[in-house]
Structure formats: C-alpha cells, structure tokens
Write an enzyme that holds these catalytic residues in place. Sequence first.
Site, PDB file in Angstrom:
ATOM      1  N   LYS A  10     -36.004  -2.189  55.625  1.00  0.00           N
ATOM      2  CA  LYS A  10     -35.772  -2.847  54.130  1.00  0.00           C
ATOM      3  C   LYS A  10     -34.366  -2.747  53.645  1.00  0.00           C
ATOM      4  O   LYS A  10     -34.185  -3.515  52.916  1.00  0.00           O
ATOM      5  CB  LYS A  10     -36.491  -1.344  53.290  1.00  0.00           C
ATOM      6  N   ASP A  55     -41.808   0.389  44.533  1.00  0.00           N
ATOM      7  CA  ASP A  55     -43.227   0.576  45.289  1.00  0.00           C
ATOM      8  C   ASP A  55     -44.420   0.037  44.460  1.00  0.00           C
ATOM      9  O   ASP A  55     -45.455   0.046  45.132  1.00  0.00           O
ATOM     10  CB  ASP A  55     -43.351   1.627  46.107  1.00  0.00           C
ATOM     11  N   GLN A  89     -39.654   6.864  51.172  1.00  0.00           N
ATOM     12  CA  GLN A  89     -40.737   6.408  52.162  1.00  0.00           C
ATOM     13  C   GLN A  89     -41.747   7.441  52.467  1.00  0.00           C
ATOM     14  O   GLN A  89     -41.478   8.632  52.584  1.00  0.00           O
ATOM     15  CB  GLN A  89     -40.034   6.110  53.528  1.00  0.00           C
TER      16      GLN A  89
END
Length: 287
Positions: free
Chosen positions: A53, A120, A97
């Site tokens: 990422k 997200d 995460q």
Amino acid sequence: MTAQLIDGNALAKQVRAQVAGRTQALKARGIVPKLAIIMVGDDPASAVYTRHKVNDSTETGLEATLERFPATLPEAQLLARIDALNRDGTVHGILVQLPLPRHMDSQKVISAISPGKDVDGFHVANAGALMVGQPGFWPCTPFGCMKMIESIGYPLRGKNAVVIGRSNIVGKPMAMMLLQQSATVTICHSATADLKSHTLQADVIVAAVGKRNVLSADMVKPGAVVIDVGMNRDDQGKLCGDVDFASVREVAGWITPVPGGVGPMTRAMLLANTLTAAERAGGQQPA
Ligand code: NAP
C-alpha cells in the site's frame, strides 16, 4: 466457449494512471494527497499488504506513511493516535490494517476513524451511505469488482447477480453495488441450501468465500460473468481463487483470473479512494 479474461493487472494500471494524473492536478493546487497506514502487531501477511500500500501510493505520486505498533499496544493508545490523524489536515486517508490483536475491538477502532478519511470504506457511516446511495467511500474490493464489470461494458440492469459470501467488507457491499446498478441480487452464504440452484440462474457471479473450487463448471450458466475474489492456496502452495478456473472458463463468458484479477484492482481502488478523499478535502468534486 472459452471465456474472455478480465485482466485485473491491465485495468489496475489504467486506474493508477488516472489517479496519478488527478494527483498531479491536486499537487498543482498545493494539496499533496496523503494516506496514513497503521499496523498493530507483526502478522506477516499484514506486513506485506501494508508495504504494498505504501509502495503503490508513492509510485502513483501520493504520500503514504506506515506506523507500526507492537501487538501489546493498549487500545486507548491506538484510538488516541487515530484521533490525532483525524485532526491532522495534511492526512486525507487513514487505514488501520486488519486483523487487529485480540484485545482490540475492530469495529470500535474503525468507528474512531473520521468517515471522510475512511478510505477502506469500512466505517458504518460509509456502509450506510452505500446502502442509501449517498456519496461515501466504497470498500476497495467490491469497488474494484464493479470497475471490472464496467470495463467489459456489461449492462447490469435487469440481470440476475449472485454474490457468494456475506462479509461486511466484500459480500454485502458487493450486493449493494450490484443492486444500485439495477441487477436482481441474491446473496448466498454458508447456510444456503442449494448453491448451484442459485448460481445456475445467474448472469453475474461474484465468489467471495475463501474456499477453493466453491464454483465449478456445472454451477455456471453459459456466458455468465464470473468474478473471483477468493484468495486461497492450491496443493502446490500456489495462489488460487474460489473458482475452479480451468473448468469454469470453458462455460463462462468472462472470468477474472487469480492471481492478476481482483487483487490488483483492490490495491488500485485504495489509491482512487485516497485521492477522492484529498479532492473532497480540497473542496473539489471528484472526477
Ligand atoms: P469471510 O469474512 O470469511 O466471509 C466468507 C463468506 O463466505 C461468509 O459469508 C460465509 O458464510 C461464506 N461461505 C463460507 N463457506 C461457504 C460455502 N460453502 N458456500 C457459500 N458460502 C460460504 O471472507 P471475506 O473477508 O469476505 O473474504 C472472502 C475471500 O476473499 C477470502 O478468500 C479473502 O482472502 C478474499 N479477499 C480477497 C481480496 C482481494 O483483494 N483479492 C480482498 C478481500 C478478501 P457465513 O457468513 O454464513 O459464514
């Protein structure tokens, strides 16, 4: 019939190029899109994902930071760090995460992220926005799947779509996105009595289960669009999806491979969401 491949790598490259162009335009206005990633603990897969990422972001011209904390980090300290990032005007996207260590409540942690920075798309405010058709952030994986269907010019209106899997991050948002495009959507899951009876009716099948060979050729209507979200390992340890690719590609009209399908698109859509967050923060209507 041999299905046409929907090439996730090629499509992701196009998305990244668009993001790079829009990033340059934003930078010219003095805004540098920035993604803040937090990882707690030392899960090896999470370490790989977060590194990807960061690299994806910097290669596309975005800024990205990765903060790693030990698995013993008290939840309150994580929440305090998220609060600081929420207040930091130079940060446009915040990503925690998952999975988090057991002593942490993932839902509580995600809820602490400002919805406008939740790139997200996991915050309940963004899930709700998707449900009612308001602007928000769409979870990257189903968003990428939609882009793949869009890329083949497939008209979803009035088509039967079956989503296999009902997770909050893939199956449910996927179903909402298909519904928004006026497909007739069925969601199947582990308690579905006769999966094949549903998939055989489907013009579009999205498999998001996490089990090999959940979908075989005898379960697919000829010409169907098959999107394989699953990430599994075969007997040789090679990455494979949920779909029995070799047999299903002989029946389907379009199919996504694993690897090289949904995975790269998921990564690309995170960049797109982060850029959108920066554009919105800069008072600009996203492209
Ligand atoms: P998840 O939370 O474990 O959900 C799996 C879903 O599959 C559940 O809803 C479960 O039903 C359902 N299911 C399990 N066995 C089934 C069966 N035999 N028939 C029908 N449905 C069944 O997983 P997830 O997070 O959604 O991820 C799904 C897969 O996608 C995993 O392989 C994951 O690694 C992969 N993934 C890939 C990407 C990518 O970028 N390529 C991104 C995210 C996830 P119940 O709800 O009844 O338990």
